[in-house]
Design a protein around this motif. Structure first.
Motif, mmCIF file in Angstrom:
data_model
loop_
_atom_site.group_PDB
_atom_site.id
_atom_site.type_symbol
_atom_site.label_atom_id
_atom_site.label_comp_id
_atom_site.label_asym_id
_atom_site.label_seq_id
_atom_site.Cartn_x
_atom_site.Cartn_y
_atom_site.Cartn_z
ATOM 1 N N ALA A 1 -2.455 11.072 1.732
ATOM 2 C CA ALA A 1 -2.757 10.236 2.932
ATOM 3 C C ALA A 1 -1.913 10.351 3.984
ATOM 4 O O ALA A 1 -0.685 11.044 4.066
ATOM 5 C CB ALA A 1 -2.586 8.774 2.365
ATOM 6 N N ARG B 1 4.877 10.840 13.997
ATOM 7 C CA ARG B 1 4.756 11.558 12.783
ATOM 8 C C ARG B 1 4.641 12.727 12.844
ATOM 9 O O ARG B 1 5.095 13.729 11.991
ATOM 10 C CB ARG B 1 3.317 11.092 12.173
ATOM 11 C CG ARG B 1 3.353 9.575 11.705
ATOM 12 C CD ARG B 1 2.043 9.390 10.756
ATOM 13 N NE ARG B 1 1.964 7.995 10.474
ATOM 14 C CZ ARG B 1 0.879 7.404 9.693
ATOM 15 N NH1 ARG B 1 -0.166 8.397 9.517
ATOM 16 N NH2 ARG B 1 0.775 6.240 9.530
ATOM 17 N N ARG C 1 -9.655 2.612 6.719
ATOM 18 C CA ARG C 1 -8.531 2.820 7.694
ATOM 19 C C ARG C 1 -8.336 1.577 8.638
ATOM 20 O O ARG C 1 -8.925 1.652 9.829
ATOM 21 C CB ARG C 1 -8.921 4.009 8.775
ATOM 22 C CG ARG C 1 -8.872 5.245 7.869
ATOM 23 C CD ARG C 1 -9.667 6.444 8.637
ATOM 24 N NE ARG C 1 -9.574 7.489 7.745
ATOM 25 C CZ ARG C 1 -10.331 8.855 7.825
ATOM 26 N NH1 ARG C 1 -11.391 8.579 8.838
ATOM 27 N NH2 ARG C 1 -10.316 9.841 7.525
ATOM 28 N N PHE D 1 0.789 -1.187 0.085
ATOM 29 C CA PHE D 1 0.058 0.095 0.155
ATOM 30 C C PHE D 1 0.860 1.239 -0.006
ATOM 31 O O PHE D 1 0.413 2.291 -0.675
ATOM 32 C CB PHE D 1 -1.035 0.019 1.104
ATOM 33 C CG PHE D 1 -1.558 1.420 1.296
ATOM 34 C CD1 PHE D 1 -2.790 1.629 0.383
ATOM 35 C CD2 PHE D 1 -1.481 2.110 2.049
ATOM 36 C CE1 PHE D 1 -3.612 2.965 0.568
ATOM 37 C CE2 PHE D 1 -1.971 3.534 2.258
ATOM 38 C CZ PHE D 1 -3.123 3.623 1.607
HETATM 39 C C1 S3P Z 1 -3.438 5.996 6.730
HETATM 40 C C2 S3P Z 1 -4.373 6.979 6.251
HETATM 41 C C3 S3P Z 1 -5.469 6.606 5.745
HETATM 42 C C4 S3P Z 1 -5.049 5.568 4.686
HETATM 43 C C5 S3P Z 1 -4.729 4.244 5.258
HETATM 44 C C6 S3P Z 1 -3.410 4.588 6.171
HETATM 45 C C7 S3P Z 1 -2.176 6.114 7.803
HETATM 46 O O1 S3P Z 1 -5.671 7.750 4.731
HETATM 47 O O2 S3P Z 1 -4.184 6.054 3.479
HETATM 48 O O3 S3P Z 1 -5.730 3.800 5.953
HETATM 49 O O4 S3P Z 1 -1.230 5.342 7.737
HETATM 50 O O5 S3P Z 1 -2.235 7.316 8.383
HETATM 51 P P1 S3P Z 1 -6.376 9.181 5.434
HETATM 52 O O6 S3P Z 1 -5.279 9.957 6.232
HETATM 53 O O7 S3P Z 1 -7.024 9.993 4.402
HETATM 54 O O8 S3P Z 1 -7.512 8.755 6.429
#
Ligand code: S3P
Length: 169
Positions: A83, A141, A123, A60
């Motif tokens: 993301a 983060r 999520r 991913f």
């Molecule tokens: C993630 C955030 C999600 C999605 C996934 C992982 C993360 O996106 O990419 O579930 O690791 O912070 P959003 O920030 O749009 O919710």
């Protein structure tokens, strides 16, 4: 103000409102919005949850990088809802810093985020212990979001309109 030759990129934790703020900011700026997770789902024809379950998080994250690099490389100036995990990769952080982009970190208390993240959906990382996970992610983060951010907008107790105004300023 966002210069006409820069992308506007929103970063921050899950549930902070990146997609909603991006949609409204896109309307206000008359720009197309690229939402990382939606882009990945459109490109692969699979949901984020399916990709995590079948191929794992590393696969991913590679798709997340592809989507980010493609959006930042677009000639058309965009509003990009990146993301939440995009800052985990040093290469992604370098791309964000080097691109013609204004990066805004939408920042919130993890406890406030908990009320905004629904179960299921895209999520899977929040399936177990969502508050603990959001707190851990916030600790891990925070510095990374700060590293790439040109501006920080605090979203706690602010209306969405107020947040969009602050982002556009
Ligand atoms: C993630 C955030 C999600 C999605 C996934 C992982 C993360 O996106 O990419 O579930 O690791 O912070 P959003 O920030 O749009 O919710």
């Amino acid at each position: 103000m966002i210069a006409s030759d820069e992308h506007l990129v929103l970063v921050g934790l899950m549930g902070v409102g990146k997609s909603t703020v991006a949609r409204i900011a896109g309307e206000r700026l008359g720009r197309r919005v690229v939402d990382s997770d939606a882009e990945i789902e459109a490109r692969t024809g699979r949901t984020v949850r399916e990709i995590f379950a079948t191929d794992g998080e590393a696969a991913f994250r590679a798709l997340e990088t592809d989507a980010l690099i493609a959006a930042l490389g677009s000639e058309e100036r965009l509003v990009i809802a990146a993301a939440g995990g995009v800052v985990l990769s040093a290469a992604n952080r370098a791309a964000l810093t080097d691109a013609p982009a204004r990066v805004v970190w939408l920042c919130a208390d993890p406890k406030a985020l908990l009320e905004r993240v629904s179960a299921g959906g895209h999520r899977p990382l929040l399936d177990d212990d969502p508050l603990g996970t959001l707190q851990r992610m916030s600790a891990e983060r925070g510095e990374l979001y700060r590293e790439v951010a040109d501006a920080i907008v605090l979203v706690d107790r602010r209306s969405i309109g107020d947040v969009v105004d602050a982002v556009l300023r």
